[in-house]
Write a protein that holds these residues in place. Sequence first.
Motif, PDB file in Angstrom:
ATOM      1  N   GLN A  87       0.874  -1.162   0.000  1.00 15.85           N
ATOM      2  CA  GLN A  87       0.000   0.000   0.000  1.00 15.85           C
ATOM      3  C   GLN A  87       0.915   1.216   0.000  1.00 15.85           C
ATOM      4  O   GLN A  87       1.709   1.405   0.929  1.00 15.85           O
ATOM      5  CB  GLN A  87      -0.866   0.043   1.265  1.00 15.85           C
ATOM      6  N   TYR A  95      -7.245   6.456 -11.315  1.00 14.91           N
ATOM      7  CA  TYR A  95      -6.357   5.349 -11.677  1.00 14.91           C
ATOM      8  C   TYR A  95      -7.160   4.163 -12.187  1.00 14.91           C
ATOM      9  O   TYR A  95      -8.252   3.885 -11.701  1.00 14.91           O
ATOM     10  CB  TYR A  95      -5.523   4.912 -10.460  1.00 14.91           C
ATOM     11  N   LYS A  97      -6.741  -0.095 -13.304  1.00 17.36           N
ATOM     12  CA  LYS A  97      -5.915  -1.291 -13.085  1.00 17.36           C
ATOM     13  C   LYS A  97      -4.835  -1.336 -14.161  1.00 17.36           C
ATOM     14  O   LYS A  97      -5.120  -1.171 -15.342  1.00 17.36           O
ATOM     15  CB  LYS A  97      -6.804  -2.535 -13.162  1.00 17.36           C
ATOM     16  N   PHE A 122      -0.384   0.097 -10.746  1.00 18.66           N
ATOM     17  CA  PHE A 122      -1.586   0.195  -9.927  1.00 18.66           C
ATOM     18  C   PHE A 122      -2.307  -1.147  -9.931  1.00 18.66           C
ATOM     19  O   PHE A 122      -2.595  -1.701 -10.980  1.00 18.66           O
ATOM     20  CB  PHE A 122      -2.497   1.309 -10.470  1.00 18.66           C
ATOM     21  N   ASP A 124      -5.191  -2.009  -7.709  1.00 20.77           N
ATOM     22  CA  ASP A 124      -6.265  -1.827  -6.744  1.00 20.77           C
ATOM     23  C   ASP A 124      -7.568  -1.580  -7.496  1.00 20.77           C
ATOM     24  O   ASP A 124      -7.613  -1.672  -8.721  1.00 20.77           O
ATOM     25  CB  ASP A 124      -5.927  -0.645  -5.820  1.00 20.77           C
ATOM     26  N   THR A 125      -8.613  -1.231  -6.780  1.00 15.40           N
ATOM     27  CA  THR A 125      -9.902  -0.931  -7.393  1.00 15.40           C
ATOM     28  C   THR A 125      -9.792   0.379  -8.161  1.00 15.40           C
ATOM     29  O   THR A 125      -9.388   1.403  -7.580  1.00 15.40           O
ATOM     30  CB  THR A 125     -10.993  -0.822  -6.313  1.00 15.40           C
ATOM     31  N   PHE A 129      -8.716   8.933  -6.711  1.00 10.41           N
ATOM     32  CA  PHE A 129      -8.012   8.934  -5.428  1.00 10.41           C
ATOM     33  C   PHE A 129      -7.602  10.362  -5.100  1.00 10.41           C
ATOM     34  O   PHE A 129      -7.173  11.108  -5.978  1.00 10.41           O
ATOM     35  CB  PHE A 129      -6.762   8.039  -5.487  1.00 10.41           C
ATOM     36  N   ASP A 133      -4.005   9.220  -0.546  1.00 14.13           N
ATOM     37  CA  ASP A 133      -4.744   7.975  -0.335  1.00 14.13           C
ATOM     38  C   ASP A 133      -3.826   6.783  -0.552  1.00 14.13           C
ATOM     39  O   ASP A 133      -2.944   6.813  -1.424  1.00 14.13           O
ATOM     40  CB  ASP A 133      -5.927   7.858  -1.303  1.00 14.13           C
ATOM     41  N   ALA A 135      -3.139   2.925  -1.790  1.00 13.34           N
ATOM     42  CA  ALA A 135      -3.657   1.962  -2.768  1.00 13.34           C
ATOM     43  C   ALA A 135      -2.636   0.851  -2.937  1.00 13.34           C
ATOM     44  O   ALA A 135      -1.428   1.049  -2.749  1.00 13.34           O
ATOM     45  CB  ALA A 135      -3.920   2.634  -4.108  1.00 13.34           C
ATOM     46  N   ASP A 136      -3.130  -0.324  -3.292  1.00 14.58           N
ATOM     47  CA  ASP A 136      -2.235  -1.444  -3.573  1.00 14.58           C
ATOM     48  C   ASP A 136      -1.534  -1.217  -4.902  1.00 14.58           C
ATOM     49  O   ASP A 136      -2.176  -0.906  -5.917  1.00 14.58           O
ATOM     50  CB  ASP A 136      -3.016  -2.758  -3.653  1.00 14.58           C
TER      51      ASP A 136
END
Length: 148
Positions: A87, A95, A97, A122, A124-125, A129, A133, A135-136
Amino acid sequence: MAGNVIYRGPIKDEPETVSDKTVAGAYLPGILVTESATALTVATASDIEDELLVLSNRRFYDQDVATAYASGDTGVAYRPRPGEIYQIRLAAATYAKGDTLTIGASGYLTKTSTSERVIAVFDDTPGAFSAGDLADVRISTGFLTAAV
């Protein structure tokens, strides 16, 4: 996806950590930092050729990912390896995927332009953002410097 840890991989395979340096400012976990002989300092775009680390939270002090370090605290940072998921804090943007990411201001990742070095993807979902924030992201082979 906000979670309660910075490193998102299996506990049995945690990456190497740096835990003997102080943080040079009031930093939130999940930013990219550089390492000097004595301190961890927020990374910026000008540090793209340096070894970048991911600042973690001090789980053993019950610090969560939303609690900033105080300047001078002993920090914990990971030396990421390609393919690992972390993260990491993002610059404000929408963003999707698979978007490629590079280091921007404040230790945040931002979308790459065509000539920038990709250090993560990126993972994540998709969506909008806000700056900072979490994000994975999946670490790219570009995260490693030529000297490594």
